[in-house]
Design a protein around this motif. Structure first.
Motif, short mmCIF file in Angstrom:
data_model
loop_
_atom_site.label_atom_id
_atom_site.label_comp_id
_atom_site.label_asym_id
_atom_site.label_seq_id
_atom_site.Cartn_x
_atom_site.Cartn_y
_atom_site.Cartn_z
N LYS A 87 1.46 -29.90 18.44
CA LYS A 87 2.31 -28.71 18.42
C LYS A 87 1.51 -27.44 18.65
CE LYS A 87 5.66 -30.79 15.27
NZ LYS A 87 6.29 -30.71 13.95
N TRP A 88 0.19 -27.57 18.81
CA TRP A 88 -0.67 -26.41 19.01
C TRP A 88 -0.71 -25.99 20.47
CZ3 TRP A 88 -4.08 -30.00 15.94
CH2 TRP A 88 -4.09 -29.66 14.58
N THR A 89 -1.02 -24.72 20.69
CA THR A 89 -1.35 -24.27 22.03
C THR A 89 -2.78 -24.75 22.34
OG1 THR A 89 -2.39 -22.21 21.29
CG2 THR A 89 0.02 -22.14 21.72
N ASN A 90 -3.19 -24.61 23.57
CA ASN A 90 -4.56 -25.00 23.92
C ASN A 90 -5.59 -24.21 23.12
OD1 ASN A 90 -4.14 -27.05 25.89
ND2 ASN A 90 -3.59 -25.48 27.39
N GLU A 91 -5.35 -22.92 22.93
CA GLU A 91 -6.32 -22.12 22.17
C GLU A 91 -6.37 -22.56 20.72
OE1 GLU A 91 -7.84 -17.58 22.14
OE2 GLU A 91 -5.67 -17.82 22.01
N GLU A 92 -5.21 -22.84 20.12
CA GLU A 92 -5.19 -23.33 18.74
C GLU A 92 -5.87 -24.69 18.62
OE1 GLU A 92 -0.96 -21.08 17.68
OE2 GLU A 92 -0.96 -23.19 18.26
N LEU A 93 -5.64 -25.54 19.62
CA LEU A 93 -6.27 -26.86 19.60
C LEU A 93 -7.78 -26.73 19.78
CD1 LEU A 93 -6.05 -29.89 19.36
CD2 LEU A 93 -5.48 -29.99 21.80
N LEU A 94 -8.23 -25.84 20.63
CA LEU A 94 -9.67 -25.61 20.77
C LEU A 94 -10.28 -25.19 19.44
CD1 LEU A 94 -9.87 -23.87 24.25
CD2 LEU A 94 -10.96 -26.05 23.63
N PHE A 95 -9.59 -24.29 18.74
CA PHE A 95 -10.12 -23.90 17.42
C PHE A 95 -10.12 -25.10 16.48
CE2 PHE A 95 -9.60 -23.01 13.00
CZ PHE A 95 -10.81 -22.38 12.76
N HIS A 96 -9.07 -25.89 16.49
CA HIS A 96 -9.01 -27.08 15.62
C HIS A 96 -10.19 -28.01 15.92
CE1 HIS A 96 -7.27 -30.27 13.19
NE2 HIS A 96 -7.48 -31.09 14.22
N MET A 97 -10.56 -28.11 17.17
CA MET A 97 -11.71 -28.94 17.55
C MET A 97 -13.00 -28.37 16.95
SD MET A 97 -10.31 -29.47 21.44
CE MET A 97 -11.83 -29.96 22.21
N VAL A 98 -13.14 -27.06 16.96
CA VAL A 98 -14.29 -26.40 16.32
C VAL A 98 -14.22 -26.60 14.81
CG1 VAL A 98 -15.30 -24.13 15.84
CG2 VAL A 98 -14.59 -24.71 18.18
N PHE A 99 -13.02 -26.50 14.28
CA PHE A 99 -12.82 -26.63 12.84
C PHE A 99 -13.31 -27.99 12.32
CE2 PHE A 99 -9.94 -27.30 9.11
CZ PHE A 99 -10.50 -26.33 8.30
N GLY A 100 -13.21 -29.03 13.15
CA GLY A 100 -13.71 -30.34 12.74
C GLY A 100 -15.18 -30.28 12.34
N TYR A 101 -15.96 -29.49 13.05
CA TYR A 101 -17.38 -29.32 12.70
C TYR A 101 -17.53 -28.51 11.43
CZ TYR A 101 -18.54 -31.29 17.24
OH TYR A 101 -18.68 -32.14 18.30
N MET A 102 -16.67 -27.53 11.23
CA MET A 102 -16.71 -26.74 10.01
C MET A 102 -16.37 -27.62 8.80
SD MET A 102 -14.82 -23.44 11.74
CE MET A 102 -14.50 -22.55 10.23
N VAL A 103 -15.43 -28.52 8.98
CA VAL A 103 -15.07 -29.46 7.90
C VAL A 103 -16.26 -30.34 7.55
CG1 VAL A 103 -13.64 -31.48 7.38
CG2 VAL A 103 -12.59 -29.44 8.37
N VAL A 104 -16.95 -30.84 8.55
CA VAL A 104 -18.13 -31.68 8.29
C VAL A 104 -19.14 -30.91 7.46
CG1 VAL A 104 -20.14 -32.78 9.36
CG2 VAL A 104 -17.83 -33.27 10.19
N ARG A 105 -19.37 -29.69 7.81
CA ARG A 105 -20.33 -28.87 7.05
C ARG A 105 -19.92 -28.78 5.58
NH1 ARG A 105 -22.17 -22.69 8.27
NH2 ARG A 105 -23.91 -22.73 6.82
N ALA A 106 -18.63 -28.65 5.33
CA ALA A 106 -18.15 -28.57 3.96
C ALA A 106 -18.19 -29.93 3.26
CB ALA A 106 -16.72 -28.02 3.95
N LEU A 107 -18.04 -31.01 4.02
CA LEU A 107 -18.03 -32.35 3.42
C LEU A 107 -19.41 -32.84 3.00
CD1 LEU A 107 -15.57 -34.32 5.75
CD2 LEU A 107 -15.23 -33.73 3.34
N LEU A 108 -20.45 -32.36 3.62
CA LEU A 108 -21.79 -32.90 3.36
C LEU A 108 -22.18 -32.85 1.88
CD1 LEU A 108 -23.69 -31.57 6.50
CD2 LEU A 108 -22.72 -33.85 6.12
N PRO A 109 -22.04 -31.71 1.20
CA PRO A 109 -22.40 -31.71 -0.23
C PRO A 109 -21.51 -32.66 -1.05
CG PRO A 109 -22.06 -29.46 0.57
CD PRO A 109 -21.66 -30.38 1.67
#
Length: 176
Positions: free
Chosen positions: A39-61
């Motif tokens: 349901k995202w636009t391409n720009e929103e989906l691109l951010f969501h793709m970046v967000f996956g890396y941000m989530v990993v950073r938060a998951l590590l600890p």
């Protein structure tokens, strides 16, 4: 284990290059266009793709901590998170839509660069033993989450997530 680290880091570099090419080539119209299968636009989906890396950073600890706890605690934690899948899905959707307003095409690449840099530094400090630590995961939250994941799996997850969603963009993949 060094080969595994190199493979993960190569995936990070490829994703960074792909994002840079998409953002450089995309028109405003293409970024506003609905993506394929979300349901995202391409720009929103691109951010969501970046967000996956941000989530990993938060998951590590979290993985470092939970992997040291007795197994029943980790399993209960994953079960509790799985029980909250519906609210997670709503937050995940609206969070990416909202964050893409700020982390738009002008800010997204810089945020990605900082996140990849932090993940790279963190990965380089990991030992073979630490990368083998595992914990139960809420496998209903994401198709790339398994019932149990090692720290190595978590580091590698973000690129799988990125590549999967990259195929859902409704704009051409720029050539290298």
């Amino acid at each position: 284990m060094e080969l595994i680290k190199e493979e993960i880091l190569a995936g990070y570099g490829k994703a960074r290059d792909d994002l840079d090419r998409w953002l450089a080539a995309a028109t405003a119209e293409e970024l506003r266009r609905k993506s394929n299968g979300t349901k995202w636009t391409n720009e929103e989906l691109l951010f969501h793709m970046v967000f996956g890396y941000m989530v990993v950073r938060a998951l590590l600890p979290l993985v470092h901590l939970v992997s040291r706890l007795p197994a029943p605690i980790g399993k209960a934690f994953a079960a509790l998170l799985n029980a909250g899948t519906r609210p997670f899905d709503v937050i995940n959707y609206w969070g990416s839509r909202s964050a893409a307003v700020y982390f738009n095409r002008r800010r997204m690449a810089r945020k990605f660069e900082k996140t990849i840099y932090a993940l790279t530094r963190s990965l380089e400090r990991e030992s073979t033993a630490s990368l083998s630590r595992s914990m139960p995961f809420p496998d209903r939250w994401d198709p790339f989450f398994a019932p149990s994941m090692t720290l190595k799996d978590v580091y590698a997850y973000s690129t799988k997530h990125f590549d999967f969603h990259g195929r859902q963009l409704s704009m051409e993949r720029p050539h290298q």
